[in-house]
Design a protein around this motif. Structure first.
Motif, short mmCIF file in Angstrom:
data_model
loop_
_atom_site.label_atom_id
_atom_site.label_comp_id
_atom_site.label_asym_id
_atom_site.label_seq_id
_atom_site.Cartn_x
_atom_site.Cartn_y
_atom_site.Cartn_z
N ALA A 161 0.82 -1.21 0.00
CA ALA A 161 0.00 0.00 0.00
C ALA A 161 0.85 1.26 0.00
O ALA A 161 0.45 2.29 -0.55
N LEU A 162 2.05 1.18 0.59
CA LEU A 162 2.89 2.37 0.73
C LEU A 162 4.06 2.40 -0.26
O LEU A 162 4.96 3.22 -0.12
N SER A 163 4.03 1.51 -1.23
CA SER A 163 5.13 1.44 -2.20
C SER A 163 5.06 2.59 -3.20
O SER A 163 4.06 2.75 -3.91
N GLY A 164 6.12 3.38 -3.28
CA GLY A 164 6.17 4.47 -4.25
C GLY A 164 6.12 4.01 -5.69
O GLY A 164 5.33 4.56 -6.48
N PRO A 165 6.95 3.03 -6.10
CA PRO A 165 6.87 2.55 -7.49
C PRO A 165 5.49 2.04 -7.87
O PRO A 165 5.01 2.28 -8.98
N LEU A 166 4.83 1.31 -6.95
CA LEU A 166 3.50 0.78 -7.26
C LEU A 166 2.47 1.89 -7.35
O LEU A 166 1.57 1.85 -8.20
#
Length: 735
Positions: A161-166
């Motif tokens: 949920a907190l992944s920048g790339p995703l």
């Protein structure tokens, strides 16, 4: 902090007699906390992606702009589908395969057909990606809970949920989040059906994945092998009837059948089973394919992926050590949970195969490695399982401390990178706005309604300008992908094959791209306007090469030219008077003509790419003469047709042998001529710094034994230089 409770030994035992419903609850707690955690994690993911969109809007005067132009390719195909023009990039065109995800554009096309207004189409695509990402995070939580316990699920879901790339990929307008959702859902459904080894729904989810991306098909295929293994093992243990077992195995093959049908359709409508994107970008479709050179580049790309997923580069993709922990997680799940061994092995092998497949692309890491971003939820999940596995080496409070410390550090690193990823997404969108979007609106307002425009970065220009577009790179215009790989000379020849009413009236070209070499053919007439990049410089915390070229500042200028076709065909005839009647002509750089004449460059060195170009010279009458050519280092071989046996032949060659300098006696301008395997003499090419020179070579009648004549041009001596080094344009044979 919630106390971690490892799954009990009972949860890891084989239970072949359980129903799917029982399997679904065997390793997850029941009650409201589970549902709340899934909603909270999904809601957190949605909040992050919405904040990304808000930052993007703030950087672009509150207009929705994607960070990559390719999103508009999907929108154009989807709009065409929604208006009844299936896979026609321009209305009336043949079907093309420029959409990298068929199912994704079908979904968008369905939304358009249902009445979604055009101004809401891009926001819908970006919000759809955000929703898919929220579901992916929630399902990652459920999958982690089922595999290794609720705390593992919570931490894995939070990391997703907190992944920048995703978040970047989810709000890019591309299919990234949709593919990630399908991969996680595929594993989750597999776990639900694993207890009974009757895989009814998993193959159906795999079909959806297979029709979305080729990489998802590879992953689904490996998981299919795991399903088959479980079915056979279960059949041996229960002595099930083999006809029924074979039927179940046949059902598992559904995604393979679906993919085969899709590729058969592509072949039927385009003549190739491969999508245009693969033809345009694969290392396996370069003008000359050298296995070791390809292997070296593939391994280099693969190493780039491993470095990024290890968290050991400046790309701040994941927290440091993520890949190593994911490997430990796969091994730990395989050893400690017998019922998940097939899944762990399939997931590990599937990820490796996808990375290897994408590594065969020339620019595998472009756009922040968007081709492999859908793997990240699986990587992050197994990384958390890896932390959990490492924690099992300790006891009591130390075990809890290792687990909590590992995941908290991972979360802190992940959260610390969110602002940078949000910033760079907005900056990249500003670059797209400065160029493709601005160009599209200028074209719509300044060029005639029925104008044809050739571009070398297709997307927004088509979608927003409402003009007929020729894609010189070959993603949307079938037939241009391979010529583009060969260079500007082959592109020029392919443009000549277009019907007159489809030839470009204007060119919108990046000055820094190789396609700009078409200007040497005189095709670029009057300059109408130049768009120079003014958007903010790229976020300094990420390598520019991993982004769109606008953000990386490798393509800062686009010029729109009025097309000039006045010199078209001026190089078809030799400038020298032919000795007799011309029987055949080889037009070098014209891929179709090269194929007709069995033309090949025989390079003196492995790794040399015989790229093509186009050149304009002044003819004897003072007019422009345009022709395309190919760089040769070593020699060539080709076959002439329609000759009269027993009659002498004269070959007229148009060659530029001024490399490296016209006045230097390098010896690289002499070639040995062989005819049908027999040495016929030495041909010394003349040199002129102003361009090509035409010269002739005579072949005696006794060597002309058939209506065809195979000619080989090569070095005067084997192995040692000087090697012939020249540009060949055309050869005529006369009698």
């Amino acid at each position: 902090m919630t106390r971690f409770v490892a799954p009990s030994a009972d949860e890891h035992d084989e239970k072949p007699a359980e129903s799917p419903a029982a399997a679904g609850t065997a390793t997850r707690p029941t009650g409201r906390p589970l549902r709340d955690a899934a909603w909270l994690i999904g809601g957190l993911s949605l909040l992050v992606t919405v904040l990304f969109l808000v930052v993007n809007l703030a950087y672009n005067q509150w207009h929705f702009i994607p960070p990559i132009d390719d999103a508009y390719i999907h929108l154009q195909y989807a709009r065409q589908i929604g208006t009844g023009h299936f896979l026609q990039y321009n209305t009336g065109d043949p079907i093309s395969t420029g959409a990298s995800s068929l199912l994704y554009v079908l979904i968008l096309g369905g939304a358009y057909a249902l009445g979604l207004p055009g101004e809401a189409f891009l926001p819908f695509a970006m919000l759809f990606g955000a929703l898919c990402m929220a579901l992916t995070a929630a399902l990652t939580y459920r999958l982690g809970t089922r595999l290794a316990g609720r705390q593992v699920g919570i931490w894995a879901g939070l990391l997703v949920a907190l992944s920048g790339p995703l978040a970047w990929g989810a709000t890019s307008g591309m299919e990234i989040a949709f593919v990630a959702l399908l991969l996680v859902a595929l594993l989750l459904v597999f776990t639900a059906e694993r207890a009974t080894n009757r895989f009814l729904w998993t193959p159906l989810v795999a079909v959806v994945a297979a029709l979305t991306r080729t990489e998802a098909l590879l992953f689904a295929g490996v998981l299919g092998l795991a399903m088959i293994w479980h079915v056979i093992a279960h059949a041996r243990g229960t002595r099930a009837a083999w006809p029924r077992v074979i039927g179940r195995i046949a059902w598992i093959g559904l995604p393979v059948y679906a993919a085969a049908g899709l590729y058969a359709f592509y072949w039927a409508v385009t003549g190739s089973t491969e999508q245009n994107g693969v033809l345009a970008k694969s290392l396996l479709h370069m003008p000359a394919v050298y296995p070791l050179e390809v292997a070296d580049k593939v391994l280099s790309n693969f190493r780039t992926f491993l470095t990024a997923f290890s968290g050991l580069s400046t790309q701040d993709y994941v927290f440091p050590g993520a890949l190593l922990l994911a490997v430990i997680g796969v091994i730990g799940l395989f050893r400690r949970s017998p019922q998940w061994r097939g899944l762990a092995l399939a997931a590990g092998i599937g990820v490796v195969l996808v990375l290897a497949s994408v590594s065969t692309l020339e620019f595998a890491d472009v756009h922040h490695m968007r081709y492999v971003q859908p793997l990240m939820p699986i990587l992050l999940l197994f990384a958390v399982v890896g932390i959990h596995t490492a924690a099992q080496l300790f006891t009591g409070g130390a075990r809890r401390s290792v687990l909590a410390g590992g995941v908290v550090l991972a979360l802190l690193f992940t959260v610390s990178q969110l602002p940078a990823w949000s910033l760079r997404q907005a900056q990249q969108a500003a670059g797209i706005r400065d160029q493709q979007v601005s160009i599209a609106h200028w074209i719509k307002g300044h060029l005639p309604r029925g104008a044809n425009v050739a571009v070398n970065d297709v997307g927004a220009i088509t979608y927003l300008s409402d003009r007929y577009v020729v894609d010189l790179i070959g993603l949307a215009t079938t037939g241009f992908a391979t010529p583009n790989l060969h260079g500007a000379g082959s592109l020029y020849e392919e443009l000549r094959y277009l019907p007159e009413d489809r030839r470009p009236d204007y060119f919108a070209i990046f000055d820094a791209w190789g396609v700009h070499g078409l200007g040497d053919a005189g095709l670029f007439g009057r300059e109408l306007i130049t768009f120079e990049l003014k958007s903010p410089t790229f976020s300094h915390t990420t390598l520019g090469g991993m982004s769109a070229c606008q953000a990386a500042r490798t393509c800062t200028k686009v010029t729109i030219y009025q097309a000039d076709w006045n010199a078209l065909g001026s190089g078809d005839q030799p400038l020298l008077s032919a000795d007799g009647q011309i029987r055949d002509r080889l037009n070098v750089a014209d891929l179709r003509d090269e194929e007709r004449h069995d033309y090949q460059v025989v390079p003196a060195h492995q790794g040399f790419q015989p790229l093509t170009h186009v050149k304009t010279v002044t003819g004897p009458d003072g007019g422009d003469v345009v022709d395309s050519g190919r760089h040769v280092v070593g020699g060539e071989t080709f076959t002439f047709h329609d000759l009269i046996p027993g009659r002498a032949v004269t070959i007229t060659g148009r060659v530029d042998a001024t490399e490296p300098l016209g006045a230097e006696p390098t010896g690289s301008r002499a070639v040995q001529v062989s005819v049908n395997g027999e040495v016929a003499g030495v041909w010394n090419f003349d040199a002129d710094p102003r361009g090509w020179v035409e010269s002739t070579f005579a072949i005696p009648a006794e060597l002309v034994t058939d209506s065809t004549l195979t000619v080989e041009l090569g070095p005067l001596q084997d192995f040692l230089g000087p090697y012939p080094d020249y540009q060949s344009y055309a050869y005529w044979v006369s009698q």
